[in-house]
Design an enzyme around this catalytic site. Structure first.
Site, PDB file in Angstrom:
ATOM      1  CD  GLU A 102      47.873  33.720  29.996  1.00 62.78           C
ATOM      2  OE1 GLU A 102      48.295  33.832  31.157  1.00 62.78           O
ATOM      3  OE2 GLU A 102      46.896  34.353  29.557  1.00 62.78           O
ATOM      4  CB  CYS A 115      43.453  36.499  36.746  1.00 63.90           C
ATOM      5  SG  CYS A 115      44.711  35.492  35.934  1.00 63.90           S
TER       6      CYS A 115
END
Length: 650
Positions: free
Chosen positions: A317, A416
């Site tokens: 990421e 998230c």
């Protein structure tokens, strides 16, 4: 402006300096205004806040219940852990982000039903906190790993960060209560365990730093600021050890002060930089602030997508190398967009550099606003700039197992982003305006009322009237003013060449940056900023080789995109003519496009250029003028292919 003209539902004292402010530095170039000072009541951001209030928060609340993440706290009280624990090691943080969103939203609207739900949720969390302040459902019980036994991946400090931020939000909108006390006890525990005489390690995911500084600003307790500084200074010395992705994944390969461009996991890097900026501001550490500003501006110049998105690699990421920005493999996580807004807002307050307000605007419109669907009940985790195949419609009652879902998903195994969106959207008013002793500065444009106290207790009231970003006219009406001169400052975005500012009979051109008007205003005075909104071609830097030979279209702050829904075929073989500007008729943008006709090749390479009519290309179909849509709107009409960057036919 009379007080009753504002929708002010905060219950903390009106003279509290951090009242309703998500970020409240004690010093800096400009003072922030918060939810008690700015009310967004019409237009794009008002609609998004309404969606958050009526759909998104409740949707997140329902899903954290369904997934069992709230139930983990019940299981802890009833002695059913670890057997009945659900979710990943960081699932506690989703409850805390939701509590933060609820706190801001109750402060913004006074929603009594939401207040009751907030208190009910806090009541389920409170009994899990241990006598020394420790609070986590994943570690520390019989059958679970010991406390702080996995700082690389355990996310204990990260979860505390979001808990403390929820407590800060509650303190600044409501005052002292159980949530504030829970957060403060947790912060005290962190200082006791990780202080100068204690554990000298850091957590794998920064977040605690911004939270501790903000709690210091609430309480004045120096130990919270000192602990935040310690976490910032300790990072970059290899304390977390090596992993396959490298120490840069945790930003533990070099100290913050020596970092010139962000690397590794994008969200981690941005949260760390935001925390470092906060520490630098409170401690007057100009060297640290300069280091954060340099790495931020460099990252914007070299490692940021046209949308404002950050993170080019799905693996880790993470950021790519300089100018490595492939549109079809963009990760551009929604949380990284939120973190970029947090960081750039802090740097704007500290330095007054308009580039940071430009970055906030770009990211809000083209990452944050792109994530939620029009009904607020599904979301993008990642934000690609080129969808090669039509997405698959996800099931409405199943959490997506992967972040890179091809259409917005109702929830994710790692969710998230939705809760991060809810807390951000609830605080959009905080990004609109700032103040200093000389006057008021407008940074983001929305239909809103603004009230500010400038030097010597002088009150200024403004009414902003605009249909931005559909229309580029921003009309600022003075509703309250002292009987002496003060300065109104309006940001002119970097793309707005040809903007004009008008006040009475005075009409002048203004350049990108800040336009100022210093004078003795009267109630009813109107200042009008007109930004050129016609759609424009945008070409990439030649070093971004993934999109060399391609072009994008922007209109005002909005990045536009082409969907197969409008093209009548896949966007993968489209070309556009750039010998004339995009057609823009009242915000409806169209470009002249053609589609290549292709044979199925036996081998996709040859001795001729496949775009000149040889090889697999058998012809070209003129598609005529094809409409583009704002990127934030894409995929709201069902599965489609999509691209932001389009090859040129020139």
């Amino acid at each position: 402006m009379p007080t009753d003209a504002r929708h002010d539902h905060l219950t903390v004292p009106a003279d509290r300096p951090d009242r309703g402010r998500p970020v409240a530095p004690s010093t800096g170039r400009w003072r922030p205004l918060g939810l008690a000072d700015v009310t967004i009541d019409s237009g794009f951001w008002a609609d998004l806040q309404r969606l958050n209030s009526t759909a998104m928060i409740a949707h997140c609340e329902q899903w954290v219940e369904t997934m069992g993440w709230i139930g983990n706290f019940d299981a802890a009280v009833e002695g059913r852990l670890p057997a009945d624990r659900r979710g990943r090691e960081f699932s506690d943080s989703e409850i805390y982000k939701l509590l933060e969103a609820m706190s801001w939203e109750v402060g913004r609207t006074g929603d009594a039903a939401l207040e009751a739900r907030l208190q009910a949720l806090v009541a389920r969390v409170a009994p899990v906190q241990e006598a020394d302040g420790y609070l986590n459902t994943k570690f520390g019980r019989p059958g679970q790993a010991p406390r702080y036994s996995d700082l690389q991946w355990g996310h204990e400090l990260y979860c505390y960060g979001h808990l403390i931020q929820a407590g800060v939000a509650r303190s600044r909108t409501h005052g002292e209560d159980d949530l504030v006390r829970i957060a403060t006890r947790a912060a005290d525990h962190v200082c006791d365990v990780f202080g100068d005489e204690g554990d000298q390690r850091v957590g794998g995911h920064p977040e605690i730093e911004v939270a501790l500084v903000e709690l210091y600003r609430v309480t004045g307790e120096r130990r919270y600021l000192d602990q935040a500084r310690a976490f910032v200074d300790r990072r970059g010395h290899g304390a977390l050890g090596d992993i396959e992705l490298g120490r840069q994944y945790f930003q533990d390969d070099r100290p913050v002060r020596e970092t010139t461009v962000m690397d590794g996991h994008a969200v981690r890097a941005l949260y760390l930089a935001a925390g470092a900026a906060d520490v630098a501001t409170e401690d007057g550490d100009d060297d640290l602030l300069a280091a954060v500003a340099i790495q931020t501006v460099t990252t914007l110049a070299r490692r940021t997508y046209l949308t404002g998105g950050m993170g080019a690699h799905h693996e880790g990421e993470s950021f790519g190398q300089d100018h490595e920005l492939p549109p079809d493999r963009a990760y551009s996580e929604t949380c990284a967009g939120v973190a970029s807004v947090m960081l750039n807002h802090r740097l704007l307050l500290a330095t007054g550099d308009p580039r940071h307000a430009d970055a906030v605007e770009r990211t809000l419109y083209n990452v944050v606003a792109a994530s939620p669907a029009e009904d607020g009940r599904s979301f993008y985790y990642t934000n690609t700039l080129h969808q090669r195949v039509p997405g698959a419609v996800p099931e409405v009652d199943v959490a997506s197992p992967r972040a890179s879902s091809s259409l917005r998903a109702p929830w994710f195994e790692v969710s998230c982003c939705p809760t991060n969106l809810t807390r951000t959207i609830a605080t959009l008013g905080a990004y609109v305006a700032t103040a200093d002793d000389d006057g008021v500065q407008l940074h983001q444009y929305a239909g809103a009322t603004v009230r500010a106290t400038i030097g010597s207790g002088r009150e200024v009231g403004l009414r902003i009237e605009t249909a931005y970003p559909t229309d580029g006219t921003i009309r600022v009406v003075v509703t309250e003013t002292p009987d002496e001169s003060w300065t109104l400052t309006l940001r002119v975005p970097s793309w707005a060449t040809g903007a004009t500012l008008t006040h009475g009979a005075t009409h002048r051109a203004v350049e990108p940056g800040f336009a100022t008007l210093a004078r003795r205003f009267a109630v009813g005075d109107v200042v009008e900023l007109v930004l050129p909104m016609s759609a424009r071609w945008t070409w990439p830097d030649a070093r971004v080789d993934a999109v060399r030979g391609q072009v994008a279209v922007e209109r005002g702050p909005l990045v536009m995109c082409l969907e197969s829904t409008d093209l009548g075929g896949s966007v993968n073989v489209v070309r556009v003519r750039t010998d004339e500007p995009p057609v823009d008729e009242g915000g409806v943008v169209r470009v002249h496009a053609t589609r290549l006709a292709l044979d199925e090749p036996g081998w996709p390479y040859g001795s001729h250029d496949a775009t000149d009519g040889t090889g697999a290309v058998t012809g070209e179909v003129d598609a005529g003028l094809v409409p583009l849509v704002p990127y934030h709107h894409w995929a709201n009409r069902g599965p489609s292919t999509m691209r932001v960057w389009m090859p040129t036919a020139d």
